[in-house]
Design an enzyme around this catalytic site. Structure first.
Site, PDB file in Angstrom:
ATOM      1  N   LYS A  14       9.533  -4.190   3.823  1.00 52.51           N
ATOM      2  CA  LYS A  14      10.361  -3.032   3.445  1.00 52.51           C
ATOM      3  C   LYS A  14      10.858  -2.269   4.680  1.00 52.51           C
ATOM      4  O   LYS A  14      12.027  -1.886   4.747  1.00 52.51           O
ATOM      5  CB  LYS A  14       9.578  -2.070   2.530  1.00 52.51           C
ATOM      6  CG  LYS A  14       9.104  -2.701   1.233  1.00 52.51           C
ATOM      7  CD  LYS A  14       8.488  -1.678   0.287  1.00 52.51           C
ATOM      8  CE  LYS A  14       7.198  -1.059   0.779  1.00 52.51           C
ATOM      9  NZ  LYS A  14       6.056  -2.006   0.879  1.00 52.51           N
ATOM     10  N   ARG A  89       5.697   4.509  -6.184  1.00 52.53           N
ATOM     11  CA  ARG A  89       4.545   3.605  -6.182  1.00 52.53           C
ATOM     12  C   ARG A  89       3.737   3.715  -7.465  1.00 52.53           C
ATOM     13  O   ARG A  89       2.706   3.050  -7.598  1.00 52.53           O
ATOM     14  CB  ARG A  89       3.636   3.952  -5.000  1.00 52.53           C
ATOM     15  CG  ARG A  89       3.840   3.071  -3.765  1.00 52.53           C
ATOM     16  CD  ARG A  89       2.859   3.552  -2.721  1.00 52.53           C
ATOM     17  NE  ARG A  89       2.506   2.619  -1.705  1.00 52.53           N
ATOM     18  CZ  ARG A  89       3.090   2.522  -0.519  1.00 52.53           C
ATOM     19  NH1 ARG A  89       4.131   3.249  -0.223  1.00 52.53           N
ATOM     20  NH2 ARG A  89       2.633   1.681   0.377  1.00 52.53           N
ATOM     21  N   ARG A 134      -1.748   1.443  13.425  1.00 54.69           N
ATOM     22  CA  ARG A 134      -1.967   2.096  12.129  1.00 54.69           C
ATOM     23  C   ARG A 134      -3.421   1.962  11.702  1.00 54.69           C
ATOM     24  O   ARG A 134      -3.993   0.880  11.718  1.00 54.69           O
ATOM     25  CB  ARG A 134      -1.050   1.477  11.065  1.00 54.69           C
ATOM     26  CG  ARG A 134       0.333   2.093  11.090  1.00 54.69           C
ATOM     27  CD  ARG A 134       1.238   1.494  10.057  1.00 54.69           C
ATOM     28  NE  ARG A 134       0.711   1.524   8.698  1.00 54.69           N
ATOM     29  CZ  ARG A 134       1.474   1.393   7.619  1.00 54.69           C
ATOM     30  NH1 ARG A 134       2.774   1.235   7.742  1.00 54.69           N
ATOM     31  NH2 ARG A 134       0.935   1.419   6.424  1.00 54.69           N
ATOM     32  N   ARG A 145      -5.503  -1.885  -0.138  1.00 56.17           N
ATOM     33  CA  ARG A 145      -4.088  -1.567  -0.391  1.00 56.17           C
ATOM     34  C   ARG A 145      -3.462  -2.576  -1.352  1.00 56.17           C
ATOM     35  O   ARG A 145      -2.645  -2.212  -2.194  1.00 56.17           O
ATOM     36  CB  ARG A 145      -3.310  -1.551   0.940  1.00 56.17           C
ATOM     37  CG  ARG A 145      -3.631  -0.315   1.775  1.00 56.17           C
ATOM     38  CD  ARG A 145      -3.309  -0.521   3.234  1.00 56.17           C
ATOM     39  NE  ARG A 145      -1.891  -0.621   3.506  1.00 56.17           N
ATOM     40  CZ  ARG A 145      -1.394  -1.146   4.630  1.00 56.17           C
ATOM     41  NH1 ARG A 145      -2.200  -1.620   5.564  1.00 56.17           N
ATOM     42  NH2 ARG A 145      -0.098  -1.163   4.814  1.00 56.17           N
TER      43      ARG A 145
HETATM   44  P1  AMP Z   1       3.305   2.673   3.706  1.00 60.79           P
HETATM   45  O1  AMP Z   1       3.699   3.110   5.085  1.00 60.79           O
HETATM   46  O2  AMP Z   1       4.439   2.704   2.741  1.00 60.79           O
HETATM   47  O3  AMP Z   1       2.590   1.332   3.714  1.00 60.79           O
HETATM   48  O4  AMP Z   1       2.240   3.743   3.161  1.00 60.79           O
HETATM   49  C1  AMP Z   1       0.994   3.933   3.795  1.00 60.79           C
HETATM   50  C2  AMP Z   1       0.054   4.693   2.873  1.00 60.79           C
HETATM   51  O5  AMP Z   1       0.614   5.981   2.590  1.00 60.79           O
HETATM   52  C3  AMP Z   1      -0.181   4.059   1.508  1.00 60.79           C
HETATM   53  O6  AMP Z   1      -1.191   3.060   1.531  1.00 60.79           O
HETATM   54  C4  AMP Z   1      -0.598   5.285   0.690  1.00 60.79           C
HETATM   55  O7  AMP Z   1      -1.922   5.672   0.968  1.00 60.79           O
HETATM   56  C5  AMP Z   1       0.327   6.375   1.246  1.00 60.79           C
HETATM   57  N1  AMP Z   1       1.607   6.421   0.509  1.00 60.79           N
HETATM   58  C6  AMP Z   1       2.845   6.089   0.976  1.00 60.79           C
HETATM   59  N2  AMP Z   1       3.778   6.247   0.030  1.00 60.79           N
HETATM   60  C7  AMP Z   1       3.127   6.669  -1.076  1.00 60.79           C
HETATM   61  C8  AMP Z   1       3.540   6.972  -2.404  1.00 60.79           C
HETATM   62  N3  AMP Z   1       4.825   6.850  -2.790  1.00 60.79           N
HETATM   63  N4  AMP Z   1       2.582   7.382  -3.291  1.00 60.79           N
HETATM   64  C9  AMP Z   1       1.298   7.507  -2.923  1.00 60.79           C
HETATM   65  N5  AMP Z   1       0.845   7.213  -1.704  1.00 60.79           N
HETATM   66  C10 AMP Z   1       1.740   6.800  -0.767  1.00 60.79           C
END
Ligand code: AMP
Length: 189
Positions: A14, A89, A134, A145
């Site tokens: 993404k 999500r 990260r 995750r």
């Molecule tokens: P990402 O960078 O999109 O992989 O997001 C990293 C982490 O941020 C995820 O594993 C969640 O813990 C949190 N997170 C990101 N976007 C959301 C969302 N839309 N709803 C809930 N948690 C989120």
């Protein structure tokens, strides 16, 4: 204005494809993960709350994310389009997005669902963890995750399918090949 939901499990590409879309189409970009990481770096209250969820591979509660997104949308009133990366999500977030856009007289144009087999996701995320810095790119959190994705996030696919907005895209192959497929769908809406 086009509203593109770029969807898929962690590691499906993404972020990479968002960069390509921004470069070609000049759209605005909202990555809820990036916003949360900035909140953590700035040591805000939201960041402090989010950190524990992120490090456990769990979702940050819907109400916090939805408020955060509603504010962020106002930054893009003049954009040609917006890419939603990592949001929604949950089905509740998808419903909230519909309402937030309706309030602004618009709607989601298409949901691009990147399909990648689970072992490939794990391999990519472990590799990314070697350089990403990260805190959630380690094997234990990656497994968590992926479970969170399967249990809470995957149902969002059915939500957009019912809305007639779902476009499945094979997320394997070259980055440019996948991007071509993405462009076909963006151009068609
Ligand atoms: P990402 O960078 O999109 O992989 O997001 C990293 C982490 O941020 C995820 O594993 C969640 O813990 C949190 N997170 C990101 N976007 C959301 C969302 N839309 N709803 C809930 N948690 C989120």
């Amino acid at each position: 204005m086009k509203h593109i939901v770029l969807f898929g499990p962690p590691g499906s590409g993404k972020g990479t494809q968002s960069e390509n879309i921004i470069e070609k189409y000049g759209y605005g970009h909202i990555s809820t993960g990036d916003v949360l990481r900035a909140e953590i770096a700035n040591k805000t209250d939201l960041g402090k709350t989010a950190k524990d969820y992120i490090n456990k591979g769990q979702l940050v509660p819907d109400s916090l994310i939805i408020d955060m997104l509603d504010k962020k949308l106002d930054d893009f009133v003049n954009a040609q389009g917006i890419i939603f990366d990592g949001f929604p999500r949950t089905t509740a977030q998808a419903e909230a997005l519909k309402q937030m856009l309706q309030k602004r007289g618009t709607d989601v144009s298409v949901m691009l669902n990147l399909l990648v087999p689970e072992q490939e996701l794990i391999d990519r995320l472990v590799k990314r963890g070697e350089t990403s810095g990260r805190s959630d790119d380690n094997l234990e959190t990656i497994q968590s995750r992926l479970n969170t994705y399967n249990n809470q996030t995957a149902p969002v696919i059915d939500y957009y399918k019912a809305e007639g907005k779902l476009a499945n895209i094979k997320g394997l192959g070259t980055v440019s090949g996948i991007f071509e497929l993405i462009c076909e769908h963006i151009d068609a809406v």
